[in-house]
Design a protein around this motif. Structure first.
Motif, mmCIF file in Angstrom:
data_model
loop_
_atom_site.group_PDB
_atom_site.id
_atom_site.type_symbol
_atom_site.label_atom_id
_atom_site.label_comp_id
_atom_site.label_asym_id
_atom_site.label_seq_id
_atom_site.Cartn_x
_atom_site.Cartn_y
_atom_site.Cartn_z
ATOM 1 N N UNK A 84 0.850 -1.188 0.000
ATOM 2 C CA UNK A 84 0.000 0.000 0.000
ATOM 3 C C UNK A 84 0.884 1.235 0.000
ATOM 4 N N UNK A 85 0.541 2.198 -0.860
ATOM 5 C CA UNK A 85 1.321 3.417 -1.002
ATOM 6 C C UNK A 85 0.425 4.639 -0.817
ATOM 7 N N UNK A 97 -3.415 0.353 -3.572
ATOM 8 C CA UNK A 97 -3.063 -1.041 -3.290
ATOM 9 C C UNK A 97 -2.454 -1.696 -4.529
ATOM 10 N N UNK A 98 -1.377 -2.421 -4.291
ATOM 11 C CA UNK A 98 -0.686 -3.153 -5.351
ATOM 12 C C UNK A 98 -0.366 -4.555 -4.869
ATOM 13 N N UNK A 99 -0.209 -5.476 -5.807
ATOM 14 C CA UNK A 99 0.349 -6.789 -5.525
ATOM 15 C C UNK A 99 1.775 -6.794 -6.048
ATOM 16 N N UNK A 100 2.729 -7.110 -5.181
ATOM 17 C CA UNK A 100 4.131 -7.248 -5.578
ATOM 18 C C UNK A 100 4.404 -8.730 -5.798
ATOM 19 N N UNK A 116 14.657 -14.772 -4.421
ATOM 20 C CA UNK A 116 13.469 -14.077 -4.899
ATOM 21 C C UNK A 116 13.836 -12.664 -5.356
ATOM 22 N N UNK A 117 13.390 -12.313 -6.555
ATOM 23 C CA UNK A 117 13.599 -10.988 -7.133
ATOM 24 C C UNK A 117 12.228 -10.376 -7.422
ATOM 25 N N UNK A 118 12.070 -9.055 -7.276
ATOM 26 C CA UNK A 118 10.790 -8.431 -7.637
ATOM 27 C C UNK A 118 10.502 -8.656 -9.121
ATOM 28 N N UNK A 119 9.269 -9.061 -9.430
ATOM 29 C CA UNK A 119 8.897 -9.331 -10.816
ATOM 30 C C UNK A 119 7.914 -8.288 -11.340
ATOM 31 N N UNK A 120 6.740 -8.195 -10.753
ATOM 32 C CA UNK A 120 5.713 -7.266 -11.225
ATOM 33 C C UNK A 120 5.071 -6.561 -10.037
ATOM 34 N N UNK A 121 4.701 -5.307 -10.255
ATOM 35 C CA UNK A 121 3.937 -4.535 -9.276
ATOM 36 C C UNK A 121 2.617 -4.195 -9.954
ATOM 37 N N UNK A 122 1.512 -4.779 -9.458
ATOM 38 C CA UNK A 122 0.222 -4.723 -10.145
ATOM 39 C C UNK A 122 -0.810 -4.007 -9.281
ATOM 40 N N UNK A 123 -1.438 -2.965 -9.846
ATOM 41 C CA UNK A 123 -2.456 -2.181 -9.147
ATOM 42 C C UNK A 123 -3.729 -3.010 -8.964
ATOM 43 N N UNK A 124 -4.285 -2.993 -7.720
ATOM 44 C CA UNK A 124 -5.520 -3.730 -7.443
ATOM 45 C C UNK A 124 -6.544 -2.884 -6.681
ATOM 46 N N UNK A 125 -6.493 -1.573 -6.840
ATOM 47 C CA UNK A 125 -7.526 -0.719 -6.276
ATOM 48 C C UNK A 125 -7.047 0.185 -5.162
ATOM 49 N N UNK A 126 -8.024 0.714 -4.423
ATOM 50 C CA UNK A 126 -7.774 1.706 -3.382
ATOM 51 C C UNK A 126 -8.123 1.159 -2.004
#
Length: 131
Positions: A84-85, A97-100, A116-126
């Motif tokens: 959450x940002x 809100x994002x899914x990392x 484990x390396x960061x792959x995708x940061x995906x927006x999933x709402x507020x």
């Protein structure tokens, strides 16, 4: 750049605006050419019914649009973290809100073991202020 008609949560920041246009459970669609003004500087949209996230960026005169189908199990997986940002210029929104997503990758600095390396940061709402 085309955004299919659906019900979205998210935002679009147009080049001629001081703040982003907020969508909260609203029907929306958009069809805009790369050379049209005003253009969308940045956008994050999430369709809760289809569970599809759309990320929009305008870079060097062209739209870059990425979509990701989110699975309901993604919210409970060990290799996916909910982030959450704080938003910028969105007073009615408490957090974005994002899914990392993380991906196991071989690392030569770790004797070739997977890390484990960061792959995708995906927006999933507020997350709204009432929540």
């Amino acid at each position: 750049m085309k955004v299919e008609k659906s019900i979205y949560d998210g935002y679009l920041w147009f080049s001629d605006q001081q703040a982003p246009k907020i969508l909260q459970n609203e029907e929306f669609e958009l069809d805009i050419a790369d050379n049209i003004n005003p253009f969308v500087i940045e956008g994050q949209l999430y369709d809760h019914l289809k569970m599809v996230s759309t990320s929009i960026k305008y870079i060097d005169g062209k739209y870059i649009v990425l979509t990701k189908k989110v699975e309901s199990s993604d919210f409970n997986r060990n290799d996916v973290e909910i982030k959450e940002f704080l938003p910028n210029r969105m007073s009615e929104i408490s957090k974005l809100r994002f899914l990392q997503y993380w991906k196991a990758t071989k690392d030569e600095l770790c004797e070739g073991m997977e890390v484990l390396q960061p792959a995708e940061l995906v927006f999933v709402g507020f997350k709204n202020k009432e929540e």
